[in-house]
Design a protein around this motif. Structure first.
Motif, mmCIF file in Angstrom:
data_model
loop_
_atom_site.group_PDB
_atom_site.id
_atom_site.type_symbol
_atom_site.label_atom_id
_atom_site.label_comp_id
_atom_site.label_asym_id
_atom_site.label_seq_id
_atom_site.Cartn_x
_atom_site.Cartn_y
_atom_site.Cartn_z
ATOM 1 N N TYR A 94 57.862 -12.051 9.745
ATOM 2 C CA TYR A 94 59.136 -11.352 9.799
ATOM 3 C C TYR A 94 59.468 -10.966 11.241
ATOM 4 C CZ TYR A 94 58.304 -10.960 4.791
ATOM 5 O OH TYR A 94 58.051 -11.242 3.475
ATOM 6 N N GLN A 98 63.164 -6.869 10.781
ATOM 7 C CA GLN A 98 62.820 -6.915 9.361
ATOM 8 C C GLN A 98 61.599 -6.065 9.060
ATOM 9 O OE1 GLN A 98 62.464 -11.204 9.010
ATOM 10 N NE2 GLN A 98 64.404 -11.357 7.877
ATOM 11 N N ARG A 99 60.599 -6.132 9.930
ATOM 12 C CA ARG A 99 59.405 -5.294 9.724
ATOM 13 C C ARG A 99 59.760 -3.823 9.747
ATOM 14 N NH1 ARG A 99 56.935 -9.072 13.358
ATOM 15 N NH2 ARG A 99 57.070 -7.544 15.051
ATOM 16 N N CYS A 159 58.368 -7.384 0.030
ATOM 17 C CA CYS A 159 59.157 -7.403 1.263
ATOM 18 C C CYS A 159 60.490 -8.106 1.047
ATOM 19 C CB CYS A 159 58.368 -8.081 2.374
ATOM 20 S SG CYS A 159 56.917 -7.157 2.935
#
Length: 385
Positions: A94, A98-99, A159
């Motif tokens: 990612y 995004q993380r 996720c």
């Protein structure tokens, strides 16, 4: 590249003669050899181990060109193993943005908010909160591997659900709008127009029902017990008398939802129980759906037991666990919350709670199942989770 052990008689004739000459060297002894397939060249190599040769050399001979000699060391750089997807760092899949988005949800969301995310219902959301309380906030996505019940594939799906919350719910809503677990098929607009339903669950001795309106208010919740079932010779008159008595006490409603027995017909030891449940089911359809001959409209519907169990996460493998604790919590929420999931009238709530107190021989499992079935029906109908 893969190696297959073979015997000398399977080696090509020209190579056998070469091997024979080399193995006749003084002090030499043929030990073993390997056939190695090189997919890119369609070439077969014979690996020889000749202890009598100078320095005990090993080499590979090409049986296609019949001239090339290759030492084993020349092929050490070839990695034939398959990559392990779980060995890959989750964080590397990612972008930093995004993380950060996923970690923000994991570190700030409450247990109830986490339970609304795909795959985080039940114990998983509680484990995340417990991990935060004990070790502090998550610093990397791979830290989820230290949380019980989380594996590599599960983390990837979680996720994705956090980053793309609209993808899976869309598919789920489509399934729920179809109400495929309700049989026979009824137009959804007819179900939406219903003011109330009666959910009916029956066992070996009891027939329980829950009368619930479209606002999820419990109008009536009771059961009828009979000790005449499955005793002595099968008498249809006994079933007619006992079931008719129970039906006379069931309130009127727009639809009646019956639990479909889920006992496997392959288990011959349970055949008497299966026959008993199917008999009750058929007679309830006949007695509750008497108006079918007048207008041809089905008002008695069936729902598979496992569908309700999955909705409330009561399934353990292929078996469904008791919903008693969940029903008790619904009673508490009816008093404590401003907008409870189910509303119990105050004048009847005390009686219901006494029924489910510890030590009471009347555990009321059928009553619990009847109520949960009614709640699940409306939540499926209105696309509520």
């Amino acid at each position: 590249m893969r190696a297959v052990k073979t015997t000398p008689d399977k080696v090509q004739p020209d190579l056998q003669s070469s091997m024979k000459q080399e193995s006749n060297l003084e002090g030499s002894e043929f030990v073993s050899h390997w056939v190695t397939y090189m997919p890119s060249q369609q070439c077969v190599f014979q690996q020889l181990r000749l202890p009598g040769m100078v320095r005990h050399q090993r080499y590979l001979r090409c049986t296609c060109c019949k001239e090339g000699h290759y030492t084993v060391a020349d092929f050490h750089h070839i990695d034939c193993s398959q990559p392990d997807p779980e060995a890959e760092d989750i964080d590397e899949r990612y972008t930093p943005q995004q993380r950060a988005a996923v970690l923000r949800v994991l570190n700030t969301a409450s247990r109830e908010e986490l339970a609304g995310i795909k795959l985080l219902r039940g114990r998983k959301s509680a484990n995340i909160v417990e991990y935060r309380d004990e070790r502090g906030p998550f610093t990397h996505l791979r830290c989820l591997l230290e949380v019980p019940l989380f594996k590599h594939k599960t983390i990837m799906k979680v996720c994705q659900s956090i980053l793309n919350p609209c993808e899976e719910p869309g598919r789920r809503d489509k399934k729920l709008q179809g109400l495929k677990f309700i049989k026979p098929d009824v137009e959804r607009k007819r179900l939406l127009a219903a003011k109330s339903i009666v959910s009916v669950v029956f066992g070996i001795r009891k027939i329980a029902w829950a009368h619930v309106d479209r606002n999820l208010t419990v109008l009536d919740w009771n059961q009828e017990t009979s000790h005449r079932y499955m005793k002595g010779t099968y008498l249809p008159s006994v079933y007619l008398e006992e079931i008719s008595t129970a039906v006379s006490k069931i309130p009127k409603a727009d639809f009646f939802i019956l639990e479909k027995p889920s006992i496997s017909t392959q288990n011959t030891n349970l055949f008497p129980v299966t026959l008993h449940l199917r008999t009750i089911e058929a007679m309830l359809h006949g007695l509750l759906g008497g108006s079918f001959l007048e207008d041809g409209q089905h008002r008695v519907l069936s729902v598979v037991r496992t569908a309700i169990g999955k909705h409330f996460e009561l399934m353990v493998g292929e078996s469904r666990t008791s919903g008693r604790e969940l029903v008790l919590q619904l009673m508490v929420d009816s008093v404590m919350q401003e907008h409870p999931r189910v509303l119990f009238p105050r004048d009847t709530l005390a009686r219901y709670r006494r029924l489910f107190q510890k030590g009471n021989t009347e555990r009321g499992e059928e009553m619990c199942d009847a109520l949960l079935q009614a709640v699940a029906f409306y939540e499926f109908l209105f696309n509520r989770s």
